[in-house]
Scaffold this motif. Structure first.
Motif, mmCIF file in Angstrom:
data_model
loop_
_atom_site.group_PDB
_atom_site.id
_atom_site.type_symbol
_atom_site.label_atom_id
_atom_site.label_comp_id
_atom_site.label_asym_id
_atom_site.label_seq_id
_atom_site.Cartn_x
_atom_site.Cartn_y
_atom_site.Cartn_z
ATOM 1 N N GLU A 265 24.873 -1.427 13.075
ATOM 2 C CA GLU A 265 25.291 -0.132 12.524
ATOM 3 C C GLU A 265 26.812 -0.009 12.531
ATOM 4 N N VAL A 266 27.439 -0.414 13.622
ATOM 5 C CA VAL A 266 28.887 -0.302 13.768
ATOM 6 C C VAL A 266 29.602 -1.266 12.825
ATOM 7 N N ILE A 267 29.096 -2.479 12.712
ATOM 8 C CA ILE A 267 29.730 -3.486 11.847
ATOM 9 C C ILE A 267 29.658 -3.050 10.385
ATOM 10 N N ARG A 268 28.562 -2.441 10.017
ATOM 11 C CA ARG A 268 28.378 -2.003 8.629
ATOM 12 C C ARG A 268 29.505 -1.077 8.174
ATOM 13 N N ASP A 269 30.062 -0.304 9.099
ATOM 14 C CA ASP A 269 31.100 0.674 8.753
ATOM 15 C C ASP A 269 32.528 0.127 8.844
ATOM 16 N N LEU A 270 32.691 -1.145 9.206
ATOM 17 C CA LEU A 270 34.034 -1.736 9.319
ATOM 18 C C LEU A 270 34.616 -2.060 7.953
ATOM 19 N N LYS A 271 35.938 -2.248 7.928
ATOM 20 C CA LYS A 271 36.596 -2.764 6.723
ATOM 21 C C LYS A 271 35.982 -4.132 6.419
ATOM 22 N N PRO A 272 35.838 -4.520 5.161
ATOM 23 C CA PRO A 272 35.169 -5.776 4.798
ATOM 24 C C PRO A 272 35.743 -7.020 5.501
ATOM 25 N N GLU A 273 37.078 -7.102 5.613
ATOM 26 C CA GLU A 273 37.662 -8.300 6.267
ATOM 27 C C GLU A 273 37.358 -8.330 7.765
ATOM 28 N N TYR A 274 37.260 -7.173 8.403
ATOM 29 C CA TYR A 274 36.898 -7.104 9.821
ATOM 30 C C TYR A 274 35.415 -7.443 9.993
ATOM 31 N N ARG A 275 34.583 -6.904 9.113
ATOM 32 C CA ARG A 275 33.149 -7.169 9.191
ATOM 33 C C ARG A 275 32.884 -8.670 9.038
ATOM 34 N N ALA A 276 33.547 -9.298 8.077
ATOM 35 C CA ALA A 276 33.365 -10.738 7.853
ATOM 36 C C ALA A 276 33.785 -11.532 9.091
ATOM 37 N N ALA A 277 34.889 -11.138 9.715
ATOM 38 C CA ALA A 277 35.361 -11.846 10.914
ATOM 39 C C ALA A 277 34.334 -11.748 12.041
ATOM 40 N N ILE A 278 33.827 -10.564 12.296
ATOM 41 C CA ILE A 278 32.840 -10.376 13.377
ATOM 42 C C ILE A 278 31.561 -11.128 13.064
ATOM 43 N N GLU A 279 31.053 -10.982 11.840
ATOM 44 C CA GLU A 279 29.789 -11.616 11.467
ATOM 45 C C GLU A 279 29.875 -13.135 11.522
ATOM 46 N N GLN A 280 30.960 -13.703 11.032
ATOM 47 C CA GLN A 280 31.038 -15.146 10.941
ATOM 48 C C GLN A 280 31.466 -15.809 12.241
ATOM 49 N N VAL A 281 32.416 -15.215 12.954
ATOM 50 C CA VAL A 281 32.909 -15.853 14.184
ATOM 51 C C VAL A 281 32.064 -15.456 15.392
#
Length: 189
Positions: free
Chosen positions: A115-131
């Motif tokens: 839920e929290v990641i969904r609301d992040l800026k796209p570049e931040y979301r990608a960093a969290i999801e991938q790393v």
């Protein structure tokens, strides 16, 4: 009538007595190879026992000192071989522990992260999801985004701070314990 001592046994005793007189030289030899005085002493004591047990194998023409140095070299080799085997076993235990432990950890982790990641800026979301979630390295993530590893690390750091702030708002005290054993309403079952 007295006890008869075999000449071979007497020769072994003389050999061991002579070798014991060179104790300091043997310790110096061992310390230079194993580094630790206590380990060197242990190896030397075990070598003396081996020399007593196998003293009858000493050939007349062979120097007892050269024979004992061969025992010491073999003992040092055995010491390192034993440590390498123990290290290999420890590495396997650590690898198995991680494999056994991580699924349990993942099963107990809060689902609020999605839920929290969904609301992040796209570049931040990608960093969290991938790393963080997919396990990709920062360097690999940076290459895929055509940026430097340093820039990717800064982006990941900022993304983590944003996630932490939002998780605290969503989960409250659960987030202060890194959402392990989550008690909030969004817990994964």
């Amino acid at each position: 009538m007295g006890v008869m001592i075999s000449p071979k046994l007497t020769g072994t005793q003389d050999t061991i007595t002579g070798l014991a007189g060179m104790n300091d030289r043997f310790l110096q030899f061992l310390r230079s190879r194993v580094g630790d005085a206590a380990t060197a002493e242990d190896i030397l004591q075990a070598a003396y026992v081996k020399a007593i047990q196998h003293g009858g194998e000493l050939r007349e023409a062979e120097s007892s000192v050269a024979w004992f140095y061969r025992i010491l070299r073999n003992a040092v080799t055995d010491h390192y071989r034993h440590n390498a085997a123990r290290s290999k076993v420890m590495d396997q235990l650590v690898a198995n522990w991680k494999e056994d432990y991580e699924p349990e950890l993942q099963a107990e982790t809060c689902s609020c992260i999605q839920e929290v990641i969904r609301d992040l800026k796209p570049e931040y979301r990608a960093a969290i999801e991938q790393v963080d979630l997919a396990g990709e390295s920062v360097e690999s993530f940076a290459r895929a985004r055509s940026t430097t590893p340093n820039n990717a690390s800064v982006r990941l750091h900022r993304a983590r701070k944003a996630v932490a702030k939002k998780l605290t708002a969503v989960c409250g005290t659960c987030a202060t314990h890194k959402c392990i054993d989550c008690t909030c309403k969004n817990r994964v079952l």
